[in-house]
Structure formats: structure tokens, C-alpha cells
Design an enzyme around this catalytic site. Sequence first.
Site, PDB file in Angstrom:
ATOM      1  N   LYS A   1       0.840  -1.200   0.000  1.00  0.00           N
ATOM      2  CA  LYS A   1       0.000   0.000   0.000  1.00  0.00           C
ATOM      3  C   LYS A   1       0.875   1.251   0.000  1.00  0.00           C
ATOM      4  CE  LYS A   1      -3.877   0.221   2.415  1.00  0.00           C
ATOM      5  NZ  LYS A   1      -4.791   0.143   3.586  1.00  0.00           N
ATOM      6  N   VAL A   2       0.524   2.158  -0.901  1.00  0.00           N
ATOM      7  CA  VAL A   2       1.227   3.432  -1.023  1.00  0.00           C
ATOM      8  C   VAL A   2       0.168   4.515  -1.210  1.00  0.00           C
ATOM      9  CG1 VAL A   2       2.987   4.713  -2.302  1.00  0.00           C
ATOM     10  CG2 VAL A   2       3.109   2.220  -2.227  1.00  0.00           C
TER      11      VAL A   2
END
EC number: 2.2.1.2
Length: 315
Positions: free
Chosen positions: A125-126
Site C-alpha cells: 500500500k502506497v
Amino acid sequence: MNQLDALKQFTTVVADTGDFKQIEAYQPTDATTNPSLILKAVQKPDYRALLTDTVAQFRGRPLDELMDRLLVRFGCEILSIIPGRVSTEVDARLSFDTVASVARAERLIELYQGQGIHVDRVLIKVAATWEGIAAAEQLERRGIHTNLTLLFSFCQAVACAQAKVQLISPFVGRIYDWYKKSAGAAWVEQDNAGAHDPGVQSVRQIFNYYKKFGIATEIMGASFRNVGQITALAGCDLLTISPELLAQLSACKAPLARSLDANAAQSLDLTAVNYDEAGFRFALNEDAMATEKLAEGIRAFCVDAAKLDQLLLAA
């Protein structure tokens, strides 16, 4: 049939929690975590040992490494329960640093692989900043799949599609929160529910655009405030849902029909768009809701990451 089982006919159901002992009852395919959920979990007696064991085993290692090892410990526990993928988040304090985000993502994957977990079972996740999307594009080219989070606007979704990221997480509930707060006393709940919910409408716009133009990036609606938002998005690729709302869906026997239809989207009259960096930044700036919620979301995750740091230092 309850609504949770009905939803699973149209949509991949994902559990949005770090509390992996709650997951098994709902039999989700995937699971998502974030710094806030991990912080919440490690403060419960059931999970305290994961933190203390991690620190004891790797005492003296850099704090950022301890954080990543803790996240991977939680991820491995979750993967022992679910058949699909877990999403693990890169430190939100790196949301505007492409190079550092790539390096942290690669380390997370190395830690997972060290535990025998295949790269395809992890989504990194970014935050969907320009820099985060650029990091995700590099990671995807290297075979590391990404989940672009804190997504509040159409321009973010288009930029993610251009980068060929694996998955995006548009935040339904936080969009709803902003419009409700902005309207103040003028807000009428029933006029903004279900298909009229601004968060639901945002996901519908993205879904229709992606399906119209054959974009392979998966759409996972996230951040729900009520069951109505979830049922209004039945048919979305994936929905990540808190244990509390999973329980409500499981307890409800009302019929549930598909709301989003990829085939119907293909007949819509839509125009393809694309964004370079300047265009992206301008479009995001023009969207007051998305600008404010993205900044607020990053700040909140940074606060919780700092709190996790303190717990690790004190362990």
C-alpha cells in the site's frame, strides 16, 4: 442467504482489520491493514506479544526495520487464515519520496519472502500522491504489486491506471464525511444515501471509466461508514469492510442486487483522459475535498506511525 454471502456473488470481500482473530468468521478472500489498524491491534492484550516478540528478536535493529518486521508479522498471521492477499502499507511519512517508498516496499517483500510468502500474496500500500504513484509504477515493473490508498479523486484513479498499478482503494466514507461536514445543517441524509452518496458516486465514476476503457487495475472500495454504502457498490471488483460492518451484513437477510455492472459501463459515452504531473497536480488542487482528505489522511497515518514507533521503543 444473508447479505454478506449475496455480496460475495458479485464482489471479492476483503476484511479491513489488523485484528486477525476476527477475520476467520467472515471468510474473506483478502485482507487490508494500515498503520492505524495495526496500532489499534497491538494495544489489545491478544496481540501485544507480536510487538514484544518482534522487538526481543531484533533488538538493536533500526526503528524503521522493526516497524516493517511488525507489519510483516501481522501480515503473515493474516495470510495463514485467508486464501488471498494481504495489503501492507509503506510508512506514510514517505508519501512524497518515490525512491524511499520503493526501497521500503522492496524490504517489506523481502521480509515476506523470508517467511515463505510468495510475492503475489502481498499488495504494497502506497498513498496515491504523484510520488506514490510513481513509486508504484516502478514496483509493478519489478513484479511487486501495489494498492494505491487514500484515493479520493478521479484524477488519482486515472494516474494510477496510467501507471498500471494492481489495485486502487477509493475511500467512500471519508468522501461522504467531507461533503456532510461541508453541507452542515443543509445536509439531508436520505437525499445523500445509497446511490446518491457522494462517496458511492465517486467509486461508480471510476468503475465505469475503468470498465469502459478496459483498464485492468482492480477497484477496491474502502472506508465505509454504513452498510448502505456497501450494498450500493455491489458488483465492484473488491470491497474492504470492517469487522463491524461485516457482522451487520452477515445478520441481514434483505435481498441484494448487483449495482455496478462492467458490461453496462462499456456502452457509456465517456472520453478517455490522461494526466502528466502538472495536469495531475492542477486537477487534484481543483478538487478541494480530495486535496484536504489526502493531506488529512497522510497526517493521520503519520501520527499513528509515530505512536507505533514509541510502542516499539518502549517494548
